[in-house]
Design an enzyme around this catalytic site. Structure first.
Site, PDB file in Angstrom:
ATOM      1  N   HIS A  46      -6.170  -1.223  10.497  1.00 11.42           N
ATOM      2  CA  HIS A  46      -7.724  -1.882  10.418  1.00 11.42           C
ATOM      3  C   HIS A  46      -8.190  -1.982  11.738  1.00 11.42           C
ATOM      4  CE1 HIS A  46      -6.265  -4.132   6.513  1.00 11.42           C
ATOM      5  NE2 HIS A  46      -5.795  -2.609   6.157  1.00 11.42           N
ATOM      6  N   HIS A  90     -12.338  -1.027   4.091  1.00 13.43           N
ATOM      7  CA  HIS A  90     -10.924  -1.242   4.056  1.00 13.43           C
ATOM      8  C   HIS A  90     -10.529  -0.953   5.593  1.00 13.43           C
ATOM      9  CE1 HIS A  90      -6.631  -0.995   1.975  1.00 13.43           C
ATOM     10  NE2 HIS A  90      -6.547  -1.224   3.418  1.00 13.43           N
ATOM     11  N   TYR A 118      -4.670  25.642  20.733  1.00 10.20           N
ATOM     12  CA  TYR A 118      -5.005  24.736  21.849  1.00 10.20           C
ATOM     13  C   TYR A 118      -3.674  23.827  22.397  1.00 10.20           C
ATOM     14  CZ  TYR A 118      -7.250  21.185  24.851  1.00 10.20           C
ATOM     15  OH  TYR A 118      -7.382  20.263  25.805  1.00 10.20           O
ATOM     16  N   HIS A 145      -1.653   3.786   8.967  1.00  8.58           N
ATOM     17  CA  HIS A 145      -2.713   3.146   8.306  1.00  8.58           C
ATOM     18  C   HIS A 145      -3.147   2.129   9.427  1.00  8.58           C
ATOM     19  CE1 HIS A 145      -5.832   0.769   6.048  1.00  8.58           C
ATOM     20  NE2 HIS A 145      -4.560  -0.192   5.398  1.00  8.58           N
ATOM     21  N   TYR A 186     -17.302  17.704  18.693  1.00  7.47           N
ATOM     22  CA  TYR A 186     -16.358  18.838  18.058  1.00  7.47           C
ATOM     23  C   TYR A 186     -14.944  18.167  17.956  1.00  7.47           C
ATOM     24  CZ  TYR A 186     -13.777  19.038  22.694  1.00  7.47           C
ATOM     25  OH  TYR A 186     -13.274  18.579  24.061  1.00  7.47           O
ATOM     26  N   GLU A 227       1.019  -1.132  -0.015  1.00  6.42           N
ATOM     27  CA  GLU A 227      -0.021  -0.034   0.011  1.00  6.42           C
ATOM     28  C   GLU A 227       0.904   1.276  -0.052  1.00  6.42           C
ATOM     29  OE1 GLU A 227      -4.155  -1.211   1.602  1.00  6.42           O
ATOM     30  OE2 GLU A 227      -2.942  -1.156   3.298  1.00  6.42           O
TER      31      GLU A 227
END
Length: 227
Positions: free
Chosen positions: A106, A167, A220, A104, A125, A85
């Site tokens: 799963h 995915h 913040y 990434h 928020y 990927e």
């Protein structure tokens, strides 16, 4: 610290991140992948990045396991094949020069929502942690394909996370720590959103309300306490 030391430190931090995701149950076995932009010592040019090897469980990954790719996808260093990927990692780095790490996963909640082909609307928020008033879900494309990388790259034009239909989740940040924060927060939000859907559709914040949150997030946690 020399450039070589810095580059090795980046990969050591990436190993720790991969193993933490596994320990938290956000990835299992060889699922998911992670990359960091390469330092100047790697010699791969401005578009180069280190990425996890394909099909390797986290307990077997070490700093030297990472594969260095240039912007063309050519392997420059590494004994193993890169994650299949890698194209969408490259697409993110091309789209966003300010991002230096991609995670990434799963993870259970984000993957469940992605299988519904639903993104995260502004129901809370903290959705703004991903850089906008929503987290989009890209259309389904086969993993490792150019079509998927194009869809992900487009989603990251103005966001720091997206879901991929059927995915999982992709998140990025200016640092690996930021990418991990975004990934874990979005996963938690997906879980809360799924819980609300079990009762009904949540009340969504308005565009103006989310804009105020995004503006507040710019400072913040960064202000120094007055002496």
């Amino acid at each position: 610290m020399t450039d070589d030391d810095h580059d090795h430190t980046l990969r050591a931090q990436a190993v720790a991140a991969v193993q933490r995701l596994d320990a938290l149950g956000l990835n299992r076995g060889s699922t998911g992948n992670l990359s960091v932009r390469a330092g100047t010592a790697a010699g791969g040019g401005a578009g180069s990045f280190w990425i996890t090897p394909t099909g390797t469980p986290p307990e077997d990954i070490a700093p030297d396991s990472f594969v260095l790719l240039d912007d063309a996808g050519t392997v420059l260093q590494g004994a193993w094949a890169p994650s299949t990927e890698w194209p969408f990692h490259r697409a993110i780095y091309r789209a966003r020069p300010d991002l230096h790490a991609v995670v990434h996963m799963h993870s259970p909640h984000a993957t469940a929502l992605a299988c519904l082909r639903r993104g995260l609307p502004p129901f809370h928020y903290m959705v703004a942690v991903a850089g906008g008033d929503s987290v989009p879900c890209t259309p389904y494309h086969l993993f490792g394909t150019d079509a998927l990388s194009q869809a992900v790259g487009a989603a990251f034009a103005d966001r720091n996370a997206c879901l991929m239909a059927n995915h999982g989740l992709v998140a990025a940040g200016a640092t690996l720590a930021q990418a991990m924060k975004v990934a874990q927060e979005v996963e938690a939000l997906c879980g809360i959103y799924l819980q609300t859907l079990a009762v009904g559709e949540p009340v969504l914040l308005s565009r103006q309300e989310m804009a105020a949150v995004i503006e507040r997030f710019k400072s913040y946690g960064r202000a120094r306490r007055a002496a």
